[in-house]
Scaffold this motif. Structure first.
Motif, PDB file in Angstrom:
ATOM      1  N   UNK A  67       4.365   5.959  -5.381  1.00  0.00           N
ATOM      2  CA  UNK A  67       4.546   5.827  -6.896  1.00  0.00           C
ATOM      3  C   UNK A  67       5.878   5.039  -7.209  1.00  0.00           C
ATOM      4  N   UNK A  68       6.379   4.146  -6.698  1.00  0.00           N
ATOM      5  CA  UNK A  68       7.613   3.526  -7.004  1.00  0.00           C
ATOM      6  C   UNK A  68       7.269   2.374  -7.698  1.00  0.00           C
ATOM      7  N   UNK A  69       8.198   2.167  -8.771  1.00  0.00           N
ATOM      8  CA  UNK A  69       8.437   1.269  -9.812  1.00  0.00           C
ATOM      9  C   UNK A  69       9.722   0.691 -10.019  1.00  0.00           C
ATOM     10  N   UNK A  70       9.719  -0.620 -10.415  1.00  0.00           N
ATOM     11  CA  UNK A  70       8.641  -1.650 -10.554  1.00  0.00           C
ATOM     12  C   UNK A  70       7.853  -1.993  -9.489  1.00  0.00           C
ATOM     13  N   UNK A 122      14.541  -2.769  -1.105  1.00  0.00           N
ATOM     14  CA  UNK A 122      13.887  -2.009  -2.438  1.00  0.00           C
ATOM     15  C   UNK A 122      13.652  -0.573  -2.245  1.00  0.00           C
ATOM     16  N   UNK A 123      13.256  -0.163  -0.987  1.00  0.00           N
ATOM     17  CA  UNK A 123      12.831   1.318  -0.696  1.00  0.00           C
ATOM     18  C   UNK A 123      14.326   1.895  -0.695  1.00  0.00           C
ATOM     19  N   UNK A 166       1.042  -1.260  -0.101  1.00  0.00           N
ATOM     20  CA  UNK A 166      -0.001   0.090  -0.108  1.00  0.00           C
ATOM     21  C   UNK A 166       0.848   1.282  -0.006  1.00  0.00           C
ATOM     22  N   UNK A 167       1.865   1.241   0.987  1.00  0.00           N
ATOM     23  CA  UNK A 167       2.536   2.348   0.995  1.00  0.00           C
ATOM     24  C   UNK A 167       3.464   2.420  -0.122  1.00  0.00           C
ATOM     25  N   UNK A 168       3.996   1.475  -0.957  1.00  0.00           N
ATOM     26  CA  UNK A 168       4.785   1.553  -2.050  1.00  0.00           C
ATOM     27  C   UNK A 168       4.180   2.254  -3.178  1.00  0.00           C
ATOM     28  N   UNK A 169       2.798   1.825  -3.446  1.00  0.00           N
ATOM     29  CA  UNK A 169       1.853   2.060  -4.605  1.00  0.00           C
ATOM     30  C   UNK A 169       1.885   3.729  -4.256  1.00  0.00           C
TER      31      UNK A 169
END
Length: 736
Positions: free
Chosen positions: A619-622, A713-714, A613-616
């Motif tokens: 706006x992080x991709x992939x 990732x973050x 939820x936080x990643x979406x």
């Protein structure tokens, strides 16, 4: 009580179809074409043929007197008696061979008139009986089945007539009498079949004055007047189309046995049209289809007017098939309209008024058609044949039908524009095919698949079906239907969603509140805010909070955070609230709540949900969830997949070797420390600074694979954001 039980209605529908089939066979041998051929054998003129064409309708005037003379008589008993007697009177045709031709014609006319009088004593009650044994929502479909069965039996009888007349050859009259006798026997069978219909209602008695007053009432009322006029003009098309038989026999010299082939092919056209249109009748309504149908009849009538008689006979047969197909559809639409319009408190009175008016109308049309045929010969017009003016009247009548169809007011029918739009787009017609499959489906899997297809269908008909299914309280697919209104919003159903959402005892309340997140009207915002403030159940409040965030109402953010801080909420409530605050707190402060919950709940599934939820929202991709998927299948594969993608983030060979070694040893704490260190040397503005601070401040020694992968990732996402920020800063300074 006027109503029948479900079982009685089922029995009534089966019995009515049996009666329809047997009656269709007998009627073909005792009326219409058969009587035409019999009368023409004895030299009947056009005016006499015109009367025969209209007699079956003309004698409908007798219905006016049914409530006066048959008061309190059971409908079915009167039907049986009239039907039995009409067969018996047909025995009188047997006297024609002993009379001279002119007297034989008048005997035929007299016997046929009596036959029609007896028929019309009971026939208008067909509409009444159909009203008793069907529900309004299924009358179009059932009427279509009745028409199909009727014309199938009439087609069979025509083939039998063709075979019989071919067998008798030059002894044509003997073949006709053999078929008349068979018709009398079958008519008796139809009389017996009608008694199986469990309609117990009796004819409401009236005095002559009451009957006349009722008749006058229907004429004065604009709604009924338009309907009755439309029915009369519509059914009169059959009277005029009946002149195709003398046209073929006298002008084209078609043999009598081939005349039956002509009518057989015509009936086949009606069957095909009725079967094809059955799924559309109750969904389109009669009005738009009547307009389109009568325009086509008008064009076909003009072809009958101007078609050269030198054309091959098969060309007229093809023209007859198309003409009768649309005439049959026109009748089907009118029958459906009449059955749905019969007043519940005066069924016989209404059908009586209809029959009386049409009786005079049919006489005028029938005699007028015959007169115009004679007039064409006298005037020696430039029209191509003797019946040109008669078929011109057919075209004019179809035009009148178009006008009255436009004036007609029918509840729940589509407009002509909507109807044409659907007919012109094959993809939209698929909607109706899906609805028909859905109606007849008894397979749960098939039903679910059709409903999924309907969810994305933007047509009015799909919306109407979804609206109908929302009203069914016990529908097993109702939750799926309601939730589909979020992914495929339908503003027409917003009020229904609000009503469901405000019902505190509705099983589907939470689904309706969720779906309202796709509707941003002031009424929806007010509803969601009221639910959030007034409901005591945290889960319902969390769903309302999520929908409020989606419609852009952030007024309750402080209260949502207070609810999120409560201990021991259920998992779904936490997830809903995190989604809500992540949409409302544009500065990224929601990461503080996410990491608090990560510390409190060790479930990797729950943690993955929160991190996704936080990643979406950031706006992080992939997508982070792709790596979690690989991780859940195999931990090493998950990290290896992430390492490969980190190449795009500028991972160095040394960093890769270090992380690969930590991953192989399953040192997840070491990976987390690597991520914390990577975030140490960067500073970010909102909305990413909260995430960086939370990663730096998370110092638990027990690190699960999910958190280790997410931290890595973050850290690279934030590092890239930092580098991009520096690039933008340098670019702006260079520009200055």
């Amino acid at each position: 009580m006027d109503f029948l039980s479900r079982r009685e209605k089922q029995k009534g529908r089966r019995s009515y179809l049996l009666y329809t089939f047997v009656n269709g066979l007998s009627y073909s041998f005792l009326a219409e074409t058969m009587i035409y051929l019999l009368a023409m054998h004895y030299g009947a003129g056009n005016m006499q043929l015109g009367y025969i064409s209209s007699a079956v309708y003309l004698t409908g005037v007798v219905v006016f007197f049914v409530p006066v003379f048959f008061r309190n008589v059971p409908i079915i008993r009167l039907f049986f008696a009239a039907w039995l007697l009409r067969g018996l009177v047909s025995l009188a045709y047997g006297f024609t061979p002993v009379l001279e031709s002119s007297r034989a014609v008048w005997l035929i006319i007299g016997v046929y008139t009596l036959y029609c009088l007896l028929r019309n004593t009971a026939y208008p009650m067909n509409h009444v009986i159909q009203g008793y044994i069907t529900k309004p929502s299924e009358r179009g479909s059932y009427s279509s089945r009745v028409i199909m069965v009727l014309y199938a039996s009439m087609t069979l009888s025509r083939l039998l007539s063709f075979s019989t007349l071919t067998l008798f050859g030059s002894r044509e009259i003997e073949g006709i009498f053999a078929l008349l006798l068979l018709g009398i026997l079958l008519n008796s069978g139809a009389s017996a079949a009608i008694t199986r219909i469990p309609v117990k209602q009796r004819i409401q008695g009236k005095s002559f004055k009451e009957a006349f007053d009722s008749f006058r009432t229907y004429l004065v009322d604009p709604k009924h007047r338009t309907l009755i006029t439309l029915y009369c003009t519509g059914m009169s098309l059959f009277v005029l189309f009946g002149f195709t038989v003398p046209f073929l026999r006298k002008i084209l010299d078609v043999p009598p046995n081939l005349i039956f082939i002509f009518t057989t092919l015509n009936f086949a056209g009606v069957i095909v049209t009725s079967r094809t249109m059955r799924p559309y009748l109750d969904r389109f309504g009669s009005k738009p289809l009547l307009i389109i149908c009568n325009i086509l009849i008008l064009l076909l009538a003009l072809l009958w007017v101007f078609a050269p008689v030198s054309l091959p006979i098969y060309a007229f047969f093809i023209l007859g098939i198309f003409s009768m197909a649309f005439l049959g559809l026109n009748r089907l639409l009118l029958d459906r309209l009449i059955v749905n319009s019969i007043p519940g408190d005066d069924r016989i009175g209404f059908t009586g008024a209809l029959a009386v008016i049409f009786s005079f109308y049919s006489l005028l049309i029938g005699m007028g058609g015959g007169y115009l045929a004679d007039l064409s010969g006298l005037l020696d017009t430039r029209l191509t044949h003797e019946y040109g003016l008669t078929f011109s009247l057919l075209a004019l009548t179809a035009l009148v039908n178009v006008i009255f169809s436009i004036r007609l007011k029918e509840k729940d029918s589509l407009s002509a524009t909507q109807c044409l739009d659907l007919l012109a787009h094959p993809d939209k017609l698929k909607t109706i095919q899906r609805l028909e499959k859905l109606k007849n489906s008894n397979n749960a899997t098939q039903t679910e698949m059709i409903l999924i297809e309907l969810e994305a269908d933007p047509t009015h008909l799909a919306t109407k079906e979804i609206h109908t299914r929302m009203k069914q309280p016990g529908l097993r697919d109702k939750e799926m239907i309601i939730r589909s209104l979020f992914s495929n919003p339908r503003p027409e159903l917003e009020a229904d969603l609000i009503e469901e959402a405000m019902d505190t005892h509705s099983w589907w309340r939470h689904s309706a509140i969720f779906a309202l997140g796709a509707y941003s009207s002031p009424r929806t915002r007010t509803t969601l805010k009221r639910i959030f403030k007034e409901t005591k159940y945290p889960y319902i409040r969390s769903v309302a909070a999520k929908s409020m965030a989606r419609v852009g109402d952030f007024s309750c953010l402080e209260e949502i955070n207070e609810l999120l801080d409560r201990p021991s909420l259920d998992v779904r409530s936490y997830v809903n609230l995190i989604i809500a605050v992540s949409m409302m707190e544009h500065n990224g402060a929601y990461w503080t709540k996410i990491f608090r919950l990560l510390r409190e709940f060790p479930s990797y599934r729950f943690q993955q949900n929160l991190l996704i939820i936080g990643s979406k929202r950031s706006g992080f991709e992939p997508p982070l969830e792709d790596f979690f998927f690989e991780l859940n299948l195999d931990a090493k594969s998950g990290f290896q997949s992430l390492f490969e993608d980190l190449v795009d983030f500028g991972i160095t060979d040394e960093e890769y070797e270090e992380l690969k070694e930590l991953s192989d040893k399953e040192d997840y704490y070491g990976i987390w420390c690597f991520s914390r260190a990577k975030c140490k040397g960067i500073t970010l503005l909102e909305p990413h600074e909260y995430l960086r601070e939370e990663i730096r401040g998370y110092r638990k020694r027990s690190i699960c694979p999910s958190l280790a992968l997410a931290g890595l990732y973050f850290s690279y996402q934030l590092s890239r954001e930092y580098e991009n920020r520096l690039e933008r800063l340098k670019s702006s300074q260079s520009a200055e």
